[in-house]
Design an enzyme around this catalytic site. Structure first.
Site, short mmCIF file in Angstrom:
data_model
loop_
_atom_site.label_atom_id
_atom_site.label_comp_id
_atom_site.label_asym_id
_atom_site.label_seq_id
_atom_site.Cartn_x
_atom_site.Cartn_y
_atom_site.Cartn_z
N ASP A 45 0.80 -1.38 0.04
CA ASP A 45 -0.01 0.00 -0.05
C ASP A 45 0.83 1.42 -0.01
OD1 ASP A 45 -2.35 -1.46 -0.04
OD2 ASP A 45 -2.25 -1.94 2.22
N LYS A 70 1.80 2.11 -5.08
CA LYS A 70 2.49 1.68 -6.23
C LYS A 70 1.77 2.05 -7.39
CE LYS A 70 2.08 -2.40 -4.48
NZ LYS A 70 2.12 -2.19 -3.16
N GLY A 111 -4.66 -4.15 -3.63
CA GLY A 111 -5.73 -3.20 -4.02
C GLY A 111 -4.99 -1.66 -4.24
N HIS A 112 -5.03 -1.70 -5.65
CA HIS A 112 -4.23 -0.34 -6.12
C HIS A 112 -5.17 0.66 -6.66
CE1 HIS A 112 -0.51 -3.15 -7.41
NE2 HIS A 112 -1.15 -3.25 -5.96
N GLN A 122 1.92 -6.26 -3.46
CA GLN A 122 2.28 -6.31 -1.83
C GLN A 122 3.56 -5.28 -1.96
OE1 GLN A 122 1.20 -9.74 -3.54
NE2 GLN A 122 -0.57 -8.60 -3.13
P1 GDP Z 1 -0.79 0.31 -3.55
O1 GDP Z 1 -1.45 -0.84 -3.32
O2 GDP Z 1 0.71 0.43 -3.33
O3 GDP Z 1 -1.14 0.90 -4.96
O4 GDP Z 1 -1.37 1.67 -2.68
P2 GDP Z 1 -2.97 1.65 -2.25
O5 GDP Z 1 -3.81 2.15 -3.35
O6 GDP Z 1 -3.30 0.51 -1.64
O7 GDP Z 1 -2.71 2.84 -1.27
C1 GDP Z 1 -2.25 4.06 -1.19
C2 GDP Z 1 -3.48 5.13 -0.88
O8 GDP Z 1 -2.76 6.34 -0.85
C3 GDP Z 1 -4.49 5.03 -1.96
O9 GDP Z 1 -5.89 5.30 -1.37
C4 GDP Z 1 -4.09 6.20 -2.87
O10 GDP Z 1 -5.13 6.98 -3.39
C5 GDP Z 1 -3.60 7.35 -1.66
N1 GDP Z 1 -2.38 8.09 -2.18
C6 GDP Z 1 -1.48 7.95 -3.06
N2 GDP Z 1 -0.67 8.91 -3.16
C7 GDP Z 1 -1.04 9.57 -2.39
C8 GDP Z 1 -0.47 11.10 -1.39
O11 GDP Z 1 0.69 11.37 -1.89
N3 GDP Z 1 -1.11 11.46 -0.48
C9 GDP Z 1 -2.28 10.93 -0.06
N4 GDP Z 1 -2.96 11.90 1.02
N5 GDP Z 1 -2.78 9.87 -0.39
C10 GDP Z 1 -2.15 9.19 -1.48
P1 IMO Z 2 -0.92 -4.27 -2.18
O1 IMO Z 2 -0.74 -4.79 -3.60
C1 IMO Z 2 -0.93 -4.69 1.99
C2 IMO Z 2 -0.84 -8.63 3.57
C3 IMO Z 2 -2.03 -9.33 4.41
C4 IMO Z 2 -1.57 -10.33 5.34
C5 IMO Z 2 -0.42 -10.79 4.56
C6 IMO Z 2 -0.73 -12.26 3.85
O2 IMO Z 2 -2.10 -3.35 -2.16
O3 IMO Z 2 0.15 -3.19 -1.55
P2 IMO Z 2 -2.51 -13.00 2.01
O4 IMO Z 2 -4.09 -12.61 1.62
O5 IMO Z 2 -1.72 -12.08 1.01
O6 IMO Z 2 -2.11 -14.24 2.09
O7 IMO Z 2 -2.24 -12.19 3.27
O8 IMO Z 2 0.12 -9.94 3.33
N1 IMO Z 2 -1.23 -8.33 2.18
C7 IMO Z 2 -0.92 -6.90 1.98
N2 IMO Z 2 -0.82 -5.97 2.80
N3 IMO Z 2 -0.97 -4.40 0.61
C8 IMO Z 2 -1.33 -5.55 -0.02
O9 IMO Z 2 -1.12 -5.43 -1.34
C9 IMO Z 2 -1.33 -6.95 0.54
N4 IMO Z 2 -1.47 -8.16 0.09
C10 IMO Z 2 -1.47 -8.96 0.97
O10 IMO Z 2 -2.71 -8.19 5.16
O11 IMO Z 2 -0.93 -9.50 6.39
MG MG Z 3 -2.95 -1.57 -1.85
#
Ligand code: GDP
Ligand code: IMO
Ligand code: MG
Length: 431
Positions: free
Chosen positions: A13, A16, A40-41, A228
């Site tokens: 998270d 990316k 979850g992106h 991840q």
């Molecule tokens: P990923 O899994 O690495 O793609 O990241 P996620 O989408 O799960 O989580 C990142 C969260 O931060 C998302 O809700 C984005 O919309 C949000 N986000 C991304 N860049 C920024 C930032 O610079 N500031 C803030 N406040 N939110 C951001």
């Molecule tokens: P993105 O791509 C954050 C974590 C789960 C748990 C561990 C194992 O959005 O960054 P799993 O269901 O993969 O067997 O769970 O990995 N986990 C993540 N945490 N971002 C993710 O993906 C994750 N995908 C798995 O919370 O701790």
């Molecule tokens: Mg994510």
């Protein structure tokens, strides 16, 4: 030959998705190489927000080819749902998507097996409940795994299910604890359901390794979208509190069938602080109550899991951890995300070492049982008051924010190429 990998250097998270979206146009293919719908992106374009779990973020740009590589585990109903959601939002999904025939398929019994294990006490991981671990277990175990290409052969699929499902039922019954009766499955019913999914997915299923190899020969550029974070990598992460695949760039060659030497640029993505979902050690965690800094960051950063909605655990930036993952990843540069979230804090702490059994260490013990015993050692920097979300260039940032980013860069020994100050693609500052 010009391929980029975008990889998270923390526990996932890191945002990316936003970076892949920003760099996508410089490439022809956007490729996922690991994981599944545990990811979850989030991508934000003005007033539109897209949340993708299985589909590469390139799917939002139909002129790019989006590829689900063989390293993924795919739950067909989820994939179809995601395609459907995009289409109803006006995003075309067709020939621009390719799914590897070698992806392993997640079945409902995988989810049930995971539920039984996670509810059974003992070494609980705190997974996303998407059937990821049990499906990868079947892949490695060989006798119980079914690949995407097999869905296209009805008789063969039914035969495989007839031999696998009764065994799975016995395993699930044996794993189940507590008063709730374990769910049991019928091979014919699953066969009927999955053959329907196969019909719907048939246009996308192909030999994606060949597709990408041919692309490279034709001079096409690929961006690999890590899912991840590196600390969740099955080999190098904080085992056993990890996911079941190689999220580090080491997973690319195996996870999509192109030689590793093709990856020429590795962009490490970090948050300006740290988060983690699920269980496992987290030395810099800010577990400081409802009025503490941890809760403040969680609220302002909207730190709730995209997939499960769970509150993310929050902590200070950990240089020891990121130095470790940046080296494993071979990161050429880092992008520092969510810097805006830290506005309003008087002082910021950066973890530069650990104390374990009374001595200081500067290296990361990735074994969870050792990491659990590490106490963070911090250096502190002054914070800033200014809201950063409207900043668009380096000179818009307050000196304290620049110093914080510079110090991270110095401690990591890496160039910071971009700072992000909000979810929108516009809220990005090249450094
Ligand atoms: P990923 O899994 O690495 O793609 O990241 P996620 O989408 O799960 O989580 C990142 C969260 O931060 C998302 O809700 C984005 O919309 C949000 N986000 C991304 N860049 C920024 C930032 O610079 N500031 C803030 N406040 N939110 C951001
Ligand atoms: P993105 O791509 C954050 C974590 C789960 C748990 C561990 C194992 O959005 O960054 P799993 O269901 O993969 O067997 O769970 O990995 N986990 C993540 N945490 N971002 C993710 O993906 C994750 N995908 C798995 O919370 O701790
Ligand atoms: Mg994510």
């Amino acid at each position: 030959m010009s391929c980029t990998c975008v990889v998270g250097l923390q526990w996932g998270d890191e945002a990316k998705g936003k970076i892949v979206d920003l760099l996508g146009n410089e490439h022809d293919f956007v490729v996922r190489y690991n994981g599944g719908a545990n990811a979850g992106h989030t991508i934000v374009w003005g007033d539109r927000t897209f949340k993708l779990s299985l589909l590469p973020t390139g799917i939002l740009k139909p002129h790019l080819r989006s590829v689900i590589g063989n390293g993924l585990v795919v739950y067909p109903p989820r994939l179809l749902e995601e395609i459907g959601q995009l289409r109803s939002g006006g995003i075309n999904v067709g020939a621009n998507l390719a799914v590897s025939d070698h992806c392993h398929v997640i079945f409902p019994y995988h989810m049930e097996e995971e539920r039984a294990v996670e509810q059974g006490g003992g070494a609980v991981i705190g997974t996303t409940g998407r059937g990821i671990g049990p499906c990868y277990q079947d892949k490695v175990g060989r006798t119980g795994g079914i690949r995407m290409g097999e869905l296209l052969y009805p008789e063969h699929l039914r035969e495989r299910l007839k031999s696998i499902v009764p065994r799975k039922n016995r395993i699930i019954a044996a794993l189940a604890t507590g008063p709730e009766k374990p769910r049991q499955f019928d091979a014919n019913e699953i066969g009927d359901e999955y053959l329907k999914h196969a019909d719907a997915l048939k246009p996308y299923i192909t030999d994606t390794a060949k597709l990408l190899q041919d692309g490279l020969k034709a001079g096409k550029k690929i961006i690999f979208e890590g899912a991840q974070g590196s600390l969740l990598d099955i080999d190098h992460g904080t085992y056993p509190y990890v996911t079941s695949s190689n999220s580090l760039p080491g997973g690319i060659a195996n996870g999509c069938g192109i030689p590793a030497r093709n990856v020429t640029r590795i962009v490490g993505v970090v948050k300006a602080y740290t988060t983690r979902v699920g269980k496992g050690p987290f030395p810099t965690e800010l577990d400081d109550g409802p009025n503490g800094i941890g809760e403040r960051i969680r609220k302002i950063g909207r730190e709730y899991g995209t997939v499960t909605g769970r509150p993310r655990r929050v902590g200070w930036f950990d240089v020891v951890a990121v130095r470790y993952t940046a080296a494993l990843a071979g990161a050429d540069e880092v992008t520092v995300m969510l810097l805006d979230v830290l506005s309003g804090l008087k002082e910021l702490a950066i973890c530069t070492g650990y104390q374990i059994d009374g001595r200081r260490i500067d290296s990361f013990p990735s074994d969870a049982f050792l990491l659990q015993r590490c106490k963070p050692l911090y250096e502190t920097l002054p914070g800033w008051e200014m809201d950063l979300t409207s900043a668009r260039k380096k000179s818009d940032l307050p000196i304290e924010a620049l110093k914080y980013v510079d110090r991270l860069s110095e401690l990591l020994g890496l160039r910071v190429s971009l700072v992000s100050v909000g979810p929108d693609r516009e809220q990005s500052i090249s450094i």
